[in-house]
Design an enzyme around this catalytic site. Structure first.
Site, short mmCIF file in Angstrom:
data_model
loop_
_atom_site.label_atom_id
_atom_site.label_comp_id
_atom_site.label_asym_id
_atom_site.label_seq_id
_atom_site.Cartn_x
_atom_site.Cartn_y
_atom_site.Cartn_z
N ASP A 52 21.65 -12.88 -21.65
CA ASP A 52 23.04 -13.27 -21.92
C ASP A 52 23.12 -14.43 -22.91
OD1 ASP A 52 21.93 -15.12 -20.18
OD2 ASP A 52 23.24 -14.62 -18.50
N ASN B 6 26.86 -17.73 -6.78
CA ASN B 6 27.82 -16.71 -6.32
C ASN B 6 27.21 -15.31 -6.33
OD1 ASN B 6 27.64 -16.14 -9.02
ND2 ASN B 6 29.79 -16.52 -9.51
N HIS C 206 25.62 -13.93 -8.92
CA HIS C 206 25.58 -13.25 -10.22
C HIS C 206 24.16 -13.07 -10.73
CE1 HIS C 206 26.12 -17.11 -12.93
NE2 HIS C 206 24.89 -16.95 -12.57
N GLU D 256 29.40 -11.40 -12.91
CA GLU D 256 30.02 -12.18 -11.85
C GLU D 256 30.49 -11.25 -10.72
OE1 GLU D 256 29.29 -15.15 -12.39
OE2 GLU D 256 30.77 -16.24 -13.55
P1 PGA Z 1 19.91 -21.59 -12.35
O1 PGA Z 1 20.86 -20.38 -12.72
O2 PGA Z 1 18.51 -21.08 -12.59
O3 PGA Z 1 20.27 -22.68 -13.32
O4 PGA Z 1 20.16 -21.92 -10.93
C1 PGA Z 1 20.56 -19.13 -12.25
C2 PGA Z 1 21.64 -18.17 -12.66
O5 PGA Z 1 22.81 -18.60 -12.72
O6 PGA Z 1 21.32 -17.00 -12.91
#
Ligand code: PGA
Length: 244
Positions: free
Chosen positions: A67, A136, A138, A143
């Site tokens: 992404d 959450n 995702h 999302e």
């Molecule tokens: P993080 O993010 O590794 O910074 O916790 C993970 C994600 O949002 O996929």
């Protein structure tokens, strides 16, 4: 599905890196799907160390990232291109031309998604896809929603994700949109490695692995993948049952 619970963040990072290094030994021209965020940073450090020690060669590797934010140049310190360059690519013998990310600066929104989907098709099946999980649930920037988005798409980030990202944007200009691989794109990889660290991810990880498979918890779909490896450190995975 394999579930590995490691002692700490460092051993989680090492375990994920070891899988990639074995993959590259077997197939030096592997295609890797990569992720950003704080979780994979340690894994990239392990890969860089292996390169410095002469046990890893990235010269034939191609990478595609999950992404990118919309509206950030690749030179912006919070863009995922900048992250990948400074935390990994600049330190190993990978050709930058073989590292692909969606173009968050393309003005035509439809074109961003179409172009990246075409690129994924052109490059072919990823041998490994690295994933983190959001608080959450995702994966990439898919999302929680009422349905699973299949292909590359531009998403409005949820308030929760914007809030989680705001710690990185001191000027308060946190991007509200991003482009992400879709769920079908993610699931089409040969093997998926989900890495998870910290107690803040414990609840959502449990939900993703043991709750219902639902677009409300996007990571839950990963259980349908035939070759999923979950590597969680003790803080994230202490309520999981290991499956090896
Ligand atoms: P993080 O993010 O590794 O910074 O916790 C993970 C994600 O949002 O996929």
């Amino acid at each position: 599905m394999e579930i590995i619970v490691t002692e700490d963040y460092e051993s989680m990072s090492r375990s994920a890196a070891e899988i990639i290094l074995r993959q590259l030994k077997d197939k030096p021209d592997s295609i890797l799907g990569l992720a950003t965020g704080s979780t994979p940073e340690g894994m990239y450090r392990c890969l860089i160390k292996a390169y410095e020690e002469g046990t890893a060669d990235f010269s034939k590797v191609q990478t595609v990232n999950l992404d990118e934010y919309i509206g950030l140049k690749g030179t912006h310190p919070q863009s995922f291109r900048y992250y990948m360059d400074t935390k990994f690519f600049d330190w190993v013998n990978i050709s930058k031309k073989s590292t692909y990310m969606p173009d968050g600066m393309e003005l035509c929104i439809d074109k961003i998604a179409d172009d990246y989907e075409k690129k994924l098709e052109e490059i072919g099946k990823r041998d490994i896809q690295i994933l983190g999980i959001g608080g959450n649930g995702h994966i990439g920037f898919n999302e929680p929603a009422d349905s699973f988005a299949e292909y590359v798409n531009v998403v409005e980030l949820t308030e929760e994700t914007i809030a989680a990202n705001s710690r990185f944007f001191s000027d308060g200009n946190v991007p509200k949109r991003a482009v992400t691989m879709g769920i079908k794109d993610i699931m089409s990889a040969e093997r998926i490695i989900l890495i998870v660290s910290g107690s803040s991810k414990r609840g959502i990880l449990k939900k993703a692995l043991y709750g219902g498979i639902t677009p409300k918890v996007p990571a839950s779909i990963l259980r349908l993948h035939p070759n999923l490896v979950v590597i969680a450190d003790r803080e994230a995975g202490e309520e999981l049952e290991e499956v090896r």
